[in-house]
Structure formats: structure tokens, C-alpha cells
Scaffold this motif. Structure first.
Motif, PDB file in Angstrom:
ATOM      1  N   GLU A   9      40.039 -32.978  66.407  1.00 11.72           N
ATOM      2  CA  GLU A   9      40.651 -32.475  65.171  1.00 11.72           C
ATOM      3  C   GLU A   9      41.362 -31.160  65.472  1.00 11.72           C
ATOM      4  OE1 GLU A   9      39.085 -30.830  60.895  1.00 11.72           O
ATOM      5  OE2 GLU A   9      38.115 -32.613  61.706  1.00 11.72           O
ATOM      6  N   TYR A  48      43.003 -36.092  64.531  1.00 15.27           N
ATOM      7  CA  TYR A  48      43.160 -35.611  63.162  1.00 15.27           C
ATOM      8  C   TYR A  48      43.858 -34.263  63.220  1.00 15.27           C
ATOM      9  CZ  TYR A  48      39.417 -38.916  61.930  1.00 15.27           C
ATOM     10  OH  TYR A  48      38.656 -40.036  61.755  1.00 15.27           O
ATOM     11  N   TRP A  56      44.806 -35.401  58.119  1.00 14.17           N
ATOM     12  CA  TRP A  56      45.607 -36.585  58.433  1.00 14.17           C
ATOM     13  C   TRP A  56      45.143 -37.182  59.750  1.00 14.17           C
ATOM     14  CZ3 TRP A  56      48.966 -38.075  54.708  1.00 14.17           C
ATOM     15  CH2 TRP A  56      49.262 -37.134  53.716  1.00 14.17           C
ATOM     16  N   LYS A  57      45.215 -38.502  59.862  1.00 11.46           N
ATOM     17  CA  LYS A  57      44.830 -39.185  61.098  1.00 11.46           C
ATOM     18  C   LYS A  57      46.052 -39.850  61.725  1.00 11.46           C
ATOM     19  CE  LYS A  57      42.998 -42.953  58.252  1.00 11.46           C
ATOM     20  NZ  LYS A  57      41.813 -43.714  57.891  1.00 11.46           N
ATOM     21  N   ALA A 111      43.420 -38.892  55.792  1.00  8.34           N
ATOM     22  CA  ALA A 111      42.061 -39.228  56.212  1.00  8.34           C
ATOM     23  C   ALA A 111      41.040 -38.942  55.123  1.00  8.34           C
ATOM     24  CB  ALA A 111      41.694 -38.444  57.470  1.00  8.34           C
TER      25      ALA A 111
END
Length: 112
Positions: A9, A48, A56-57, A111
Motif C-alpha cells: 500500500e 493499493y 484504490w487497487k 478498494a
């Protein structure tokens, strides 16, 4: 025994590109997608990142050249993306501002 993959992430898209995509591309210069495949879809995600207060992914089937376009857009503007609703209106995805709708090869979904 199975391997547990932790999806990284990042605080924003630029950090994702610099710390995630560039090293991957350096190690795999012939790859055109984040998953190393030539075609086909996948339900896997590579990372992410945060944008506009949301997580967001990034789809593993996203093309690396599109990520470069998005990175260049991030350097040029504080708002390089357009947030759009999915067809079923149950989710959201990002589009790079100014990109053609067809053949986008940029798969980034909310996400949340």
C-alpha cells in the motif's frame, strides 16, 4: 505450505509508481503488464494507493505504459484522474484524464 502474498500500500499514485512500478520494470524489462502476462484478464491486484481520500487497487493486468502516462499526468496536475462509476453503479474506477475510452488498459478500482 502456501505462500501468503501481502499487497503493498502506498500513500499516493506517485509513490506507487516510483517504489513499485519502476523497480518491477527494471527487473522485468520485457513485461508489458504488472502480472507479466501478454493478455487475458485477472482478478488479482498488484498494489493499493490513496487518491482523493479513498483507497484504490491496481489490477495486475494493468499495462505499464499506461501507468507511466498516469505518472506523467500526476507530475503535471494535482488531479490527474477522473473518478467514474462502474456500469452496475456498485463501485468506482479511475480513468486518466484525456485518455481514450477504448482500449484503456488501466484498471484501478475503489478498494473501499
Amino acid at each position: 505450505m502456501s505462500t501468503i502474498n501481502v499487497i503493498p500500500e502506498y500513500k499516493d499514485f506517485s509513490e506507487f509508481y516510483v517504489k513499485g512500478v519502476l523497480p518491477y520494470k527494471e527487473l522485468n524489462p520485457t513485461h508489458i503488464r504488472l502480472d507479466g502476462k501478454m493478455r487475458g484478464s485477472t482478478r488479482n491486484f498488484s498494489a493499493y494507493f490513496w487518491y482523493s481520500g479513498k483507497k484504490w487497487k491496481v489490477g495486475a493486468d494493468t499495462h505499464i505504459d499506461r501507468l507511466k502516462l498516469a505518472y506523467d499526468a500526476c507530475k503535471a496536475s494535482d488531479e490527474p484522474f477522473v473518478i467514474k462509476s462502474t456500469r452496475d453503479k456498485k463501485g468506482q474506477y479511475l480513468e486518466i484524464k484525456g485518455q481514450p475510452i477504448r482500449d484503456k488498459k488501466f484498471y484501478v478500482y475503489n478498494a473501499g
